[in-house]
Write a protein that holds these residues in place. Structure first.
Motif, mmCIF file in Angstrom:
data_model
loop_
_atom_site.group_PDB
_atom_site.id
_atom_site.type_symbol
_atom_site.label_atom_id
_atom_site.label_comp_id
_atom_site.label_asym_id
_atom_site.label_seq_id
_atom_site.Cartn_x
_atom_site.Cartn_y
_atom_site.Cartn_z
ATOM 1 N N TRP A 1 -0.489 10.258 1.133
ATOM 2 C CA TRP A 1 -0.992 9.551 -0.046
ATOM 3 C C TRP A 1 -2.506 9.691 -0.007
ATOM 4 C CZ3 TRP A 1 0.780 7.958 -4.466
ATOM 5 C CH2 TRP A 1 0.000 7.104 -5.256
ATOM 6 N N THR A 2 -3.103 10.083 -1.117
ATOM 7 C CA THR A 2 -4.515 10.461 -1.042
ATOM 8 C C THR A 2 -5.431 9.620 -1.927
ATOM 9 O OG1 THR A 2 -4.100 12.128 -2.730
ATOM 10 C CG2 THR A 2 -3.960 12.872 -0.457
ATOM 11 N N SER A 3 -4.906 8.529 -2.499
ATOM 12 C CA SER A 3 -5.811 7.711 -3.320
ATOM 13 C C SER A 3 -5.774 6.249 -2.926
ATOM 14 C CB SER A 3 -5.527 7.903 -4.814
ATOM 15 O OG SER A 3 -4.285 8.465 -5.053
ATOM 16 N N ALA A 4 -6.231 5.391 -3.840
ATOM 17 C CA ALA A 4 -6.321 3.954 -3.535
ATOM 18 C C ALA A 4 -4.945 3.417 -3.144
ATOM 19 C CB ALA A 4 -6.854 3.210 -4.751
ATOM 20 N N PRO A 5 -4.894 2.454 -2.214
ATOM 21 C CA PRO A 5 -3.598 2.032 -1.663
ATOM 22 C C PRO A 5 -2.640 1.361 -2.661
ATOM 23 C CG PRO A 5 -5.404 0.675 -0.808
ATOM 24 C CD PRO A 5 -6.032 1.814 -1.521
ATOM 25 N N ILE A 6 -3.163 0.531 -3.534
ATOM 26 C CA ILE A 6 -2.279 -0.087 -4.534
ATOM 27 C C ILE A 6 -2.220 0.869 -5.724
ATOM 28 C CG2 ILE A 6 -1.960 -2.069 -6.093
ATOM 29 C CD1 ILE A 6 -1.547 -2.753 -3.118
ATOM 30 N N ALA A 7 -1.001 1.261 -6.118
ATOM 31 C CA ALA A 7 -0.870 2.336 -7.102
ATOM 32 C C ALA A 7 -0.111 1.869 -8.331
ATOM 33 C CB ALA A 7 -0.132 3.508 -6.477
ATOM 34 N N THR A 8 -0.414 2.495 -9.457
ATOM 35 C CA THR A 8 0.341 2.203 -10.680
ATOM 36 C C THR A 8 1.689 2.925 -10.617
ATOM 37 O OG1 THR A 8 -0.526 4.140 -11.809
ATOM 38 C CG2 THR A 8 -1.785 2.101 -12.045
ATOM 39 N N ALA A 9 2.614 2.477 -11.476
ATOM 40 C CA ALA A 9 3.922 3.147 -11.539
ATOM 41 C C ALA A 9 3.728 4.622 -11.872
ATOM 42 C CB ALA A 9 4.800 2.471 -12.589
ATOM 43 N N ALA A 10 2.776 4.907 -12.771
ATOM 44 C CA ALA A 10 2.553 6.311 -13.174
ATOM 45 C C ALA A 10 2.138 7.141 -11.966
ATOM 46 C CB ALA A 10 1.496 6.371 -14.267
ATOM 47 N N GLU A 11 1.289 6.592 -11.114
ATOM 48 C CA GLU A 11 0.852 7.343 -9.918
ATOM 49 C C GLU A 11 2.023 7.556 -8.949
ATOM 50 O OE1 GLU A 11 -3.755 6.151 -9.106
ATOM 51 O OE2 GLU A 11 -2.332 4.501 -9.072
ATOM 52 N N ILE A 12 2.870 6.529 -8.812
ATOM 53 C CA ILE A 12 4.013 6.658 -7.904
ATOM 54 C C ILE A 12 4.978 7.723 -8.433
ATOM 55 C CG2 ILE A 12 6.002 5.441 -6.883
ATOM 56 C CD1 ILE A 12 4.265 2.873 -6.997
ATOM 57 N N LEU A 13 5.173 7.728 -9.748
ATOM 58 C CA LEU A 13 6.074 8.726 -10.340
ATOM 59 C C LEU A 13 5.505 10.137 -10.155
ATOM 60 C CD1 LEU A 13 7.184 6.890 -13.633
ATOM 61 C CD2 LEU A 13 8.562 7.304 -11.590
ATOM 62 N N ASP B 1 0.834 -1.208 0.000
ATOM 63 C CA ASP B 1 0.000 0.000 0.000
ATOM 64 C C ASP B 1 0.869 1.258 0.000
ATOM 65 O OD1 ASP B 1 0.133 1.483 2.793
ATOM 66 O OD2 ASP B 1 0.598 -0.637 3.033
ATOM 67 N N LEU B 2 0.360 2.300 -0.619
ATOM 68 C CA LEU B 2 1.143 3.535 -0.737
ATOM 69 C C LEU B 2 1.077 4.397 0.514
ATOM 70 C CD1 LEU B 2 2.922 4.924 -2.969
ATOM 71 C CD2 LEU B 2 1.893 2.778 -3.577
ATOM 72 N N TYR B 3 0.222 4.045 1.464
ATOM 73 C CA TYR B 3 0.245 4.822 2.721
ATOM 74 C C TYR B 3 1.564 4.551 3.445
ATOM 75 C CZ TYR B 3 -4.511 6.145 1.888
ATOM 76 O OH TYR B 3 -5.639 6.690 1.314
ATOM 77 N N THR B 4 2.054 3.306 3.334
ATOM 78 C CA THR B 4 3.352 3.012 3.959
ATOM 79 C C THR B 4 4.482 2.970 2.922
ATOM 80 O OG1 THR B 4 3.005 0.611 3.850
ATOM 81 C CG2 THR B 4 2.340 1.727 5.877
ATOM 82 N N PHE B 5 4.172 2.677 1.661
ATOM 83 C CA PHE B 5 5.238 2.750 0.657
ATOM 84 C C PHE B 5 5.516 4.214 0.315
ATOM 85 C CE2 PHE B 5 7.089 2.448 -3.650
ATOM 86 C CZ PHE B 5 8.197 1.677 -3.312
#
Ligand SMILES: Cc1cc2nc3c(=O)[nH]c(=O)nc-3n(C[C@H](O)[C@H](O)[C@H](O)COP(=O)(O)OP(=O)(O)OC[C@H]3O[C@@H](n4cnc5c(N)ncnc54)[C@H](O)[C@@H]3O)c2cc1C
Length: 493
Positions: free
Chosen positions: A75-87, A64-68
């Motif tokens: 982090w303000t969206s769904a926990p599992i994120a695409t590479a594009a969202e992480i970038l 999840d991106l709350y801890t990643f």
């Protein structure tokens, strides 16, 4: 000063790599060590590291991106994120904190030499667009180069590979022109990459077969965090939501980890029930989704909405648990005698471990043999002055440790400034000399293939707190900030 260093640019700190760890390091350094000059050198054309390198269809996080995500940026969206969202998230951090001016892209570092007479590192880097060599000197090296070689993934050698008439592709170097439409695809592997890629291509392909030697555990669930959604409905500030959700996730993970040691059978049955819920009672979960090891010995990939399993249920994908005898002209012959026809074979078979960014290290003229060193808390190394490596968590999010190591490095740099030290070298104390030396990570505890293939290249750990590498967030979050910088394990000059 030697000729090579005459035109070198100097920085107090040089960060290697602009992935999650390097960008985090730059942020913390700017905030916690004001006035420290630093540069980030990155071989690729942009930031992101892992999230820039991997371009296969569906590429997404498995934690999840709350801890990643970093602790300092909600982090303000769904926990599992695409590479594009992480970038995008990383790009915002760079812009909001004016970090871009510190980063030099297309600089591939080839060598790093420590000189005790100058108390500094000298680095050589190739500018990848011109081939020119440029030199830098730095007081401290912050290694954020990750743990695997970005240029090429790991593909085992199987017999008959040259006979195969179709294409063999590794997800790490996904060809832009690869067209899977109406093709029979065999994907070798069953880790997080397989779980991501298969649902992303299955609808397009004629059929995808996931060929695995042995099964993997998966966790299934919605790509949503209930408490985050509820807090958002109440219009709670995102900074609070980030912190509350992180605590909730970390708490739940700690309970899960503890249970996988104290009641492994129950945890195993719960995981398998999640798989059965998608595949139905008639599917052979025993053969294809029941690993021989206890849960948590390898990372457990999260499958949002069970999408991999749904592709199997829909008949677009299937699992074969068997071993490869040989590649053939038309596909793969298995040890059981069964043949799998394929137009494309994807080898989701992992990484090549790469301990120090393929950089040639010397210390006062002697080549560094990294595996001869003992690690100080999984971040610094005996006999290696002024250097820290960010090796994140594997079973928890990598970034949790990147933040903790960053705090420690900044504290150490500030301490050195205070006491006027220019050199710090982790050193075994007299009482540590007879300590048993153990592998970098306990293989009984965690043993993925890429680590086991390369464990002989990695530093040793000891059995005392200073020399351990526990991969235990719950212990380290309190131990790192409290660790004494003057307990004799650091020799300052
Ligand atoms: C497909 C995939 C999915 C993953 N998903 C997750 C997940 O969901 N959760 C999780 O916790 N972990 C995950 N991981 C692990 C992941 O690698 C780390 O979490 C994290 O992204 C690593 O960040 P990093 O900055 O330390 O290293 P990297 O992302 O590897 O970045 C290192 C950077 O250093 C640069 N570099 C290396 N050597 C040199 C050199 N000699 N000179 C200049 N630059 C150099 C590289 O070009 C690269 O950009 C995943 C890994 C992969 C491969």
């Amino acid at each position: 000063m030697r000729a090579a260093e005459q035109n070198a640019e100097h920085f107090d700190v040089l960060i290697v790599g602009a992935g999650i760890s390097g960008v985090g390091g730059a942020y913390h350094l700017a905030k916690q060590c004001p006035g420290t000059s630093f540069v980030v050198l990155e071989a690729q054309e942009s930031f992101g590291g892992t999230w820039l390198t991997h371009r296969y269809p569906g590429i997404r996080s498995d934690s999840d991106l709350y801890t990643f995500g970093y602790r300092f940026k909600p982090w303000t969206s769904a926990p599992i994120a695409t590479a594009a969202e992480i970038l995008r998230y990383m790009g915002e951090i760079i812009d909001e904190n004016d970090l871009g001016r510190h980063i030099r892209y297309r600089h591939k570092i080839s060598s790093a030499r420590w000189s005790s007479s100058d108390n500094r590192w000298t680095l050589e880097a190739a500018r990848t667009e011109t081939g020119d060599t440029v030199r830098f000197t730095a007081g401290f090296l912050w290694m954020c180069q990750g743990y695997y070689r970005h240029s090429k993934g790991y593909t085992p050698e199987w017999s008959g590979m040259a006979e195969f008439k179709g294409r063999i592709v590794h997800p790490q170097t996904w060809p832009e022109d690869l067209d899977c439409a109406n093709k029979n695809v065999v994907l070798i592997g069953s880790g997080a990459t397989a779980a991501t890629l298969i649902p992303a291509i299955a609808a397009d392909c004629r059929h995808v077969t996931m060929l695995q030697r042995s099964p993997t555990y998966f966790r299934t669930g919605r790509n949503a965090i209930q408490i985050a959604d509820e807090l958002r409905e109440l219009d709670i500030d995102e900074t609070w939501i980030h912190e509350i959700v992180r605590r909730k996730i970390l708490h739940d993970q700690a309970v899960f980890t503890r249970r996988s040691f104290t009641e492994p059978e129950t945890v195993k049955q719960e995981l398998l029930a999640g798989v059965r819920a998608h595949l139905g009672p008639d599917y052979d979960v025993e053969t294809h989704f029941t690993p021989g090891y206890r849960p948590w010995r390898q990372r457990i990939a999260f499958i949002p909405d069970g999408d991999l399993l749904e592709a199997i249920r829909a008949g677009k994908a299937s699992v074969v648990t068997d071993e490869i005898e040989t590649f053939t002209e038309n596909g793969i012959l298995l040890k059981s005698g069964k043949a799998l026809d394929a137009d494309i074979i994807i080898t989701a078979t992992g990484f090549n471990l790469n301990v120090l960014g393929d950089i040639d290290f010397t210390i006062d003229g002697k080549p560094l043999v990294f595996s001869d060193t003992v690690t100080y808390r999984g971040m610094m190394f005996t006999g290696v002055p002024n250097l820290a490596w960010v090796f994140g968590y594997f079973r928890a999010s990598w970034t949790l440790r990147a933040d903790l190591v960053a705090d420690f490095v900044c504290r150490l740099l500030n301490h050195m400034k205070e006491i006027g030290a220019r050199k710090v070298t982790p050193t075994l104390r007299p009482e540590d000399k007879d300590m048993p030396l153990l592998p970098w990570i306990d293989p009984e505890n965690f043993n993925p293939g890429y680590l086991m293939r390369g464990i002989h290249l990695l530093p040793k750990r000891g059995d005392k707190p200073e020399w351990q590498h526990t991969q235990d967030y719950w212990a380290e979050k309190d131990e790192f900030p409290a660790a004494s910088l003057d307990d004799g394990a650091f020799v300052y000059e």
